[in-house]
Design a protein around this motif. Sequence first.
Motif, PDB file in Angstrom:
ATOM      1  N   UNK A 196      11.666  10.420  -5.200  1.00  0.00           N
ATOM      2  CA  UNK A 196      11.100  10.779  -3.787  1.00  0.00           C
ATOM      3  C   UNK A 196       9.836   9.967  -3.664  1.00  0.00           C
ATOM      4  N   UNK A 197       9.314   9.545  -4.774  1.00  0.00           N
ATOM      5  CA  UNK A 197       7.987   8.733  -4.625  1.00  0.00           C
ATOM      6  C   UNK A 197       8.368   7.337  -4.471  1.00  0.00           C
ATOM      7  N   UNK A 198       9.473   6.895  -5.000  1.00  0.00           N
ATOM      8  CA  UNK A 198      10.058   5.540  -4.619  1.00  0.00           C
ATOM      9  C   UNK A 198      10.411   5.517  -3.264  1.00  0.00           C
ATOM     10  N   UNK A 199      11.071   6.536  -2.697  1.00  0.00           N
ATOM     11  CA  UNK A 199      11.255   6.505  -1.306  1.00  0.00           C
ATOM     12  C   UNK A 199      10.189   6.382  -0.347  1.00  0.00           C
ATOM     13  N   UNK A 200       9.125   7.216  -0.499  1.00  0.00           N
ATOM     14  CA  UNK A 200       7.843   6.924  -0.005  1.00  0.00           C
ATOM     15  C   UNK A 200       7.178   5.320  -0.100  1.00  0.00           C
ATOM     16  N   UNK A 201       7.474   4.874  -1.109  1.00  0.00           N
ATOM     17  CA  UNK A 201       6.903   3.485  -1.303  1.00  0.00           C
ATOM     18  C   UNK A 201       7.546   2.479  -0.531  1.00  0.00           C
ATOM     19  N   UNK A 202       8.984   2.740  -0.330  1.00  0.00           N
ATOM     20  CA  UNK A 202       9.901   1.694   0.148  1.00  0.00           C
ATOM     21  C   UNK A 202       9.815   1.982   1.900  1.00  0.00           C
ATOM     22  N   UNK A 203       9.683   3.327   2.341  1.00  0.00           N
ATOM     23  CA  UNK A 203       9.638   3.476   3.620  1.00  0.00           C
ATOM     24  C   UNK A 203       8.239   3.985   4.152  1.00  0.00           C
ATOM     25  N   UNK A 204       7.355   3.118   4.282  1.00  0.00           N
ATOM     26  CA  UNK A 204       5.956   3.609   4.644  1.00  0.00           C
ATOM     27  C   UNK A 204       5.608   4.281   6.020  1.00  0.00           C
ATOM     28  N   UNK A 205       6.585   4.280   6.730  1.00  0.00           N
ATOM     29  CA  UNK A 205       6.488   5.230   7.964  1.00  0.00           C
ATOM     30  C   UNK A 205       5.935   6.766   7.510  1.00  0.00           C
ATOM     31  N   UNK A 206       6.528   7.125   6.226  1.00  0.00           N
ATOM     32  CA  UNK A 206       6.105   8.349   5.734  1.00  0.00           C
ATOM     33  C   UNK A 206       4.650   8.763   5.581  1.00  0.00           C
ATOM     34  N   UNK A 207       3.940   7.471   5.638  1.00  0.00           N
ATOM     35  CA  UNK A 207       2.463   7.810   5.554  1.00  0.00           C
ATOM     36  C   UNK A 207       1.873   8.254   6.873  1.00  0.00           C
ATOM     37  N   UNK A 208       2.599   7.899   7.885  1.00  0.00           N
ATOM     38  CA  UNK A 208       2.147   8.519   9.133  1.00  0.00           C
ATOM     39  C   UNK A 208       2.466   9.856   9.436  1.00  0.00           C
ATOM     40  N   UNK A 209       3.810  10.092   8.868  1.00  0.00           N
ATOM     41  CA  UNK A 209       4.209  11.636   8.819  1.00  0.00           C
ATOM     42  C   UNK A 209       3.381  12.448   8.201  1.00  0.00           C
ATOM     43  N   UNK A 210       2.817  12.051   6.713  1.00  0.00           N
ATOM     44  CA  UNK A 210       1.876  12.754   6.065  1.00  0.00           C
ATOM     45  C   UNK A 210       0.702  13.175   6.798  1.00  0.00           C
ATOM     46  N   UNK A 211       0.231  12.120   7.283  1.00  0.00           N
ATOM     47  CA  UNK A 211      -1.044  12.314   8.276  1.00  0.00           C
ATOM     48  C   UNK A 211      -0.909  13.134   9.338  1.00  0.00           C
ATOM     49  N   UNK A 212       0.143  13.193  10.123  1.00  0.00           N
ATOM     50  CA  UNK A 212       0.754  14.175  11.147  1.00  0.00           C
ATOM     51  C   UNK A 212       0.741  15.552  10.449  1.00  0.00           C
ATOM     52  N   UNK A 213       1.423  15.659   9.162  1.00  0.00           N
ATOM     53  CA  UNK A 213       1.419  17.104   8.496  1.00  0.00           C
ATOM     54  C   UNK A 213       0.148  17.612   8.216  1.00  0.00           C
TER      55      UNK A 213
END
Length: 245
Positions: free
Chosen positions: A109-126
């Motif tokens: 799952x960490x590898x997925x976060x590193x590859x798909x950086x739009x998750x940074x925005x999702x986490x900020x939203x969360x």
Amino acid sequence: MPNLQFYLGQRASSPDGFYIEDFHNNWYGDYSKLERVHSYIQWLFPLQERGMNYQAKELTKKEIEAFLEDETAKKRLVKSYKLMLDFYGIQLSNDTTGEVRRANNWRDRFDNMDRHTHNNLRITRILKCLGTLGFPHYQAPLVRFFLEETLVKGNLYNVNETVLNYFISAVIVQQQRKELVEYAYKLYEVKHQFVVPKKIKSTFREGTFPRNKNPIDLKPDLKQNGIYSDDSDDNTTSHQSVSLC
């Protein structure tokens, strides 16, 4: 109150047409769908600002007040949080304090976060949603977790700068923000290169940081790495749009 109605199971998300229980019962652990679909995050974690799904609705002050008084909605928000934590390889280890830890699947799952950086925005939203809808005490533990993973354990290279400049800034309790910045500074290997997040520089403008003789570094923020990714394209970066998915 569309967001509250959604959380009470009285209306479906739009445009996908799923109810809150559908997400909790059928989407948990479906990592491909959670990564690929971009229109659900605004329903699971509504904010007072527009996101990439223009069929989702912004929270209103009246709706926030009603949400905070509804135990069913709040319990379901925690379920949504656990759904997304699992997607990121994290577990909520204490429902009361908000403490989190690595899940068994954290490497993938960490590898997925590193590859798909739009998750940074999702986490900020969360993080912002948690602070708005009754769980501000959940914010700091998650940010601290990411600080440890990035600055101590050397993981999540493409999340590193986002933690410092966006995740910390989402924490609504000022003292907790200050403590997180000081904690990050303590972990930062090259002290003179540490940049105080621009959104909370004013917290430290008086005197030194943090409580020692090292002067605060107030130079402009370094160019970010991947945090401006538009949710519609994982591989593009833009300094024009920072919409939180």
